[in-house]
Design an enzyme around this catalytic site. Sequence first.
Site, mmCIF file in Angstrom:
data_model
loop_
_atom_site.group_PDB
_atom_site.id
_atom_site.type_symbol
_atom_site.label_atom_id
_atom_site.label_comp_id
_atom_site.label_asym_id
_atom_site.label_seq_id
_atom_site.Cartn_x
_atom_site.Cartn_y
_atom_site.Cartn_z
ATOM 1 N N ARG A 130 42.256 35.167 41.877
ATOM 2 C CA ARG A 130 42.181 36.418 42.595
ATOM 3 C C ARG A 130 41.692 37.522 41.658
ATOM 4 O O ARG A 130 40.867 38.335 42.001
ATOM 5 C CB ARG A 130 43.524 36.813 43.190
ATOM 6 C CG ARG A 130 43.307 37.901 44.244
ATOM 7 C CD ARG A 130 44.508 38.680 44.558
ATOM 8 N NE ARG A 130 45.004 39.433 43.415
ATOM 9 C CZ ARG A 130 45.836 40.419 43.534
ATOM 10 N NH1 ARG A 130 46.274 40.754 44.719
ATOM 11 N NH2 ARG A 130 46.282 41.051 42.478
ATOM 12 N N HIS A 175 54.080 34.459 36.039
ATOM 13 C CA HIS A 175 53.089 35.514 36.266
ATOM 14 C C HIS A 175 53.786 36.852 35.999
ATOM 15 O O HIS A 175 54.987 37.000 36.286
ATOM 16 C CB HIS A 175 52.599 35.434 37.717
ATOM 17 C CG HIS A 175 51.497 36.395 38.020
ATOM 18 N ND1 HIS A 175 51.731 37.706 38.367
ATOM 19 C CD2 HIS A 175 50.157 36.243 38.000
ATOM 20 C CE1 HIS A 175 50.569 38.314 38.555
ATOM 21 N NE2 HIS A 175 49.602 37.453 38.353
ATOM 22 N N ALA A 191 36.682 40.696 36.708
ATOM 23 C CA ALA A 191 37.190 41.030 38.053
ATOM 24 C C ALA A 191 36.346 42.169 38.616
ATOM 25 O O ALA A 191 35.987 43.105 37.902
ATOM 26 C CB ALA A 191 38.657 41.431 37.971
ATOM 27 N N GLU A 226 36.986 27.316 27.063
ATOM 28 C CA GLU A 226 36.693 28.539 27.821
ATOM 29 C C GLU A 226 35.835 29.482 26.982
ATOM 30 O O GLU A 226 36.120 29.705 25.800
ATOM 31 C CB GLU A 226 37.987 29.261 28.219
ATOM 32 C CG GLU A 226 37.681 30.525 29.039
ATOM 33 C CD GLU A 226 38.906 31.361 29.328
ATOM 34 O OE1 GLU A 226 39.729 30.930 30.165
ATOM 35 O OE2 GLU A 226 39.042 32.453 28.734
ATOM 36 N N LYS A 262 48.096 26.890 46.160
ATOM 37 C CA LYS A 262 46.706 26.697 45.716
ATOM 38 C C LYS A 262 46.294 25.237 45.895
ATOM 39 O O LYS A 262 45.171 24.947 46.284
ATOM 40 C CB LYS A 262 46.562 27.136 44.256
ATOM 41 C CG LYS A 262 46.766 28.634 44.047
ATOM 42 C CD LYS A 262 46.743 28.993 42.562
ATOM 43 C CE LYS A 262 47.150 30.442 42.325
ATOM 44 N NZ LYS A 262 47.087 30.845 40.916
ATOM 45 N N HIS A 318 34.351 30.583 36.494
ATOM 46 C CA HIS A 318 35.493 31.366 36.989
ATOM 47 C C HIS A 318 34.933 32.306 38.049
ATOM 48 O O HIS A 318 33.871 32.900 37.846
ATOM 49 C CB HIS A 318 36.102 32.232 35.889
ATOM 50 C CG HIS A 318 36.717 31.490 34.753
ATOM 51 N ND1 HIS A 318 37.781 32.001 34.040
ATOM 52 C CD2 HIS A 318 36.431 30.300 34.176
ATOM 53 C CE1 HIS A 318 38.119 31.142 33.075
ATOM 54 N NE2 HIS A 318 37.307 30.107 33.137
ATOM 55 N N ASP A 342 42.757 40.591 38.634
ATOM 56 C CA ASP A 342 43.614 41.779 38.688
ATOM 57 C C ASP A 342 42.831 42.982 39.176
ATOM 58 O O ASP A 342 41.699 43.209 38.756
ATOM 59 C CB ASP A 342 44.186 42.067 37.302
ATOM 60 C CG ASP A 342 45.204 41.006 36.916
ATOM 61 O OD1 ASP A 342 45.991 40.598 37.792
ATOM 62 O OD2 ASP A 342 45.191 40.569 35.753
ATOM 63 N N ALA A 344 44.246 33.683 45.162
ATOM 64 C CA ALA A 344 43.319 32.649 44.689
ATOM 65 C C ALA A 344 43.239 31.504 45.694
ATOM 66 O O ALA A 344 42.183 30.887 45.868
ATOM 67 C CB ALA A 344 43.793 32.138 43.336
HETATM 68 P P1 FAD Z 1 47.035 34.533 42.446
HETATM 69 O O1 FAD Z 1 47.927 33.469 41.923
HETATM 70 O O2 FAD Z 1 46.452 34.375 43.777
HETATM 71 O O3 FAD Z 1 47.830 35.892 42.362
HETATM 72 C C1 FAD Z 1 47.349 37.054 43.022
HETATM 73 C C2 FAD Z 1 48.375 38.149 42.970
HETATM 74 O O4 FAD Z 1 49.590 37.707 43.527
HETATM 75 C C3 FAD Z 1 48.760 38.598 41.573
HETATM 76 O O5 FAD Z 1 47.916 39.584 41.069
HETATM 77 C C4 FAD Z 1 50.164 39.093 41.782
HETATM 78 O O6 FAD Z 1 50.138 40.361 42.360
HETATM 79 C C5 FAD Z 1 50.682 38.143 42.766
HETATM 80 N N1 FAD Z 1 51.357 36.988 42.139
HETATM 81 C C6 FAD Z 1 50.809 35.878 41.602
HETATM 82 N N2 FAD Z 1 51.753 35.028 41.144
HETATM 83 C C7 FAD Z 1 52.928 35.624 41.432
HETATM 84 C C8 FAD Z 1 54.258 35.262 41.237
HETATM 85 N N3 FAD Z 1 54.599 34.102 40.670
HETATM 86 N N4 FAD Z 1 55.219 36.109 41.634
HETATM 87 C C9 FAD Z 1 54.905 37.288 42.226
HETATM 88 N N5 FAD Z 1 53.653 37.689 42.436
HETATM 89 C C10 FAD Z 1 52.673 36.880 42.043
HETATM 90 N N6 FAD Z 1 40.930 37.117 35.282
HETATM 91 C C11 FAD Z 1 39.657 37.567 35.456
HETATM 92 O O7 FAD Z 1 39.461 38.694 35.881
HETATM 93 N N7 FAD Z 1 38.574 36.771 35.128
HETATM 94 C C12 FAD Z 1 38.722 35.512 34.656
HETATM 95 O O8 FAD Z 1 37.727 34.830 34.388
HETATM 96 C C13 FAD Z 1 40.043 35.007 34.472
HETATM 97 N N8 FAD Z 1 40.255 33.748 34.020
HETATM 98 C C14 FAD Z 1 41.538 33.272 33.932
HETATM 99 C C15 FAD Z 1 41.734 31.945 33.523
HETATM 100 C C16 FAD Z 1 43.020 31.418 33.435
HETATM 101 C C17 FAD Z 1 43.214 29.967 33.019
HETATM 102 C C18 FAD Z 1 44.144 32.255 33.730
HETATM 103 C C19 FAD Z 1 45.529 31.705 33.618
HETATM 104 C C20 FAD Z 1 43.961 33.578 34.116
HETATM 105 C C21 FAD Z 1 42.661 34.100 34.232
HETATM 106 N N9 FAD Z 1 42.438 35.415 34.658
HETATM 107 C C22 FAD Z 1 41.151 35.864 34.810
HETATM 108 C C23 FAD Z 1 43.567 36.323 34.918
HETATM 109 C C24 FAD Z 1 44.023 36.284 36.412
HETATM 110 O O9 FAD Z 1 43.024 36.821 37.228
HETATM 111 C C25 FAD Z 1 45.299 37.095 36.538
HETATM 112 O O10 FAD Z 1 46.316 36.454 35.819
HETATM 113 C C26 FAD Z 1 45.764 37.413 37.969
HETATM 114 O O11 FAD Z 1 46.892 38.278 37.915
HETATM 115 C C27 FAD Z 1 46.245 36.206 38.732
HETATM 116 O O12 FAD Z 1 45.191 35.561 39.216
HETATM 117 P P2 FAD Z 1 45.400 34.235 40.085
HETATM 118 O O13 FAD Z 1 44.122 33.635 40.329
HETATM 119 O O14 FAD Z 1 46.411 33.368 39.472
HETATM 120 O O15 FAD Z 1 45.843 34.856 41.457
#
Ligand code: FAD
Length: 328
Positions: A111, A179, A55, A21, A195, A81, A113, A130
Amino acid sequence: MAATGTDARGADRRRPPISFELFPPRTDAVAPVLNRTIDLLAEVDPAFMSVTFGAGGSSRDRSLGVLRHLLEHTEVEPMAHLTCVGSSHAEANRLVREFLDAGITSFLALRGDPPAGAEPDVELGDLGSAAELVQLIHRVQEEREPFGQVGLPGLPGATRIGDRRRPERVAVAAFPTGHPRSRAPEQDIDALLAKEVAGANLAITQLFWRADDYLGFVERARAGGVTIPILPGIMPVTTPARLARLTELTGVEPPAELSIDLEIEPDADAQAEVGVSYAARLAADVLDDGAPGLHLYTFNRHEAVLDLLDRLGLGTHERLVTERNTTR
Ligand code: FAD
């Protein structure tokens, strides 16, 4: 993890896939430095290199610049990403189309933050998760190439409608230690399953510090019906300041022994040794227990991740071939 067997390119068939990455350079001045890092990382023949995306689209042009560099100057598959938080349907659609038009066929759909203090429902945008972005990526690809004509063997000029082209990889994030918003471990499995159902074909984990966190998560994911490969995301952290920043960003608490060992070492080399050897042990443990490869967070530096791979005997392709030839 012995290096045995070669394919047509002379590459080791049993070598687990490695990916890296990167994040886009913050200024034009550091872009050449990143390009040099990419060249050095490319020497280990990674399966792909992924490029983060701010984001809200803050890094869109710079992310695309790095992805274009990968496409034009290396043989490494670029993975973009993409985040959808704060975007309308139309904006997200345009974004996906722009990346597909640039020749990107692999994505990590997130998705993302919302900015601190954002008003729910006002600033979160049209796509709630996401999983919805995964669906959108597939839909936009299908709209761009609704169908293809495939020639029929033995019938010159005759064609049939071919299969729709799918994006190569649509990866998603997974959270082995939960998360930050998760209230129960099952929620993390349900989120990952949603997903996969939406069309993801790979998961990449948030960093974790104990092999059991990853292995237990994979076990629960399989029991919950998740079938896609779950790549462990691992980062060799070589300074106490970086460890503190990561903890703040991810909310994943590091083990006390790692924090203490990094703190008590007097100089940068000794700290790097602590961080790399910790990550190498973690990587070896998850590979030994069946991880399908390694996704290494590089912090845009090559030294620590290449050192880690060398310690696992997974260094440059050339070195593997040399080793293999000398043991024949
Ligand atoms: P989703 O899984 O769709 O989650 C969306 C929202 O749902 C969350 O914000 C939260 O409110 C809720 N949610 C998710 N899981 C749970 C749960 N288990 N319980 C309750 N609520 C939940 N961020 C960036 O901005 N840019 C990047 O390039 C980037 N790269 C990343 C790469 C990796 C490998 C990882 C692990 C994270 C990365 N992130 C990045 C961070 C990521 O955007 C955040 O962790 C975000 O909160 C979750 O994104 P998601 O795609 O998993 O969304």
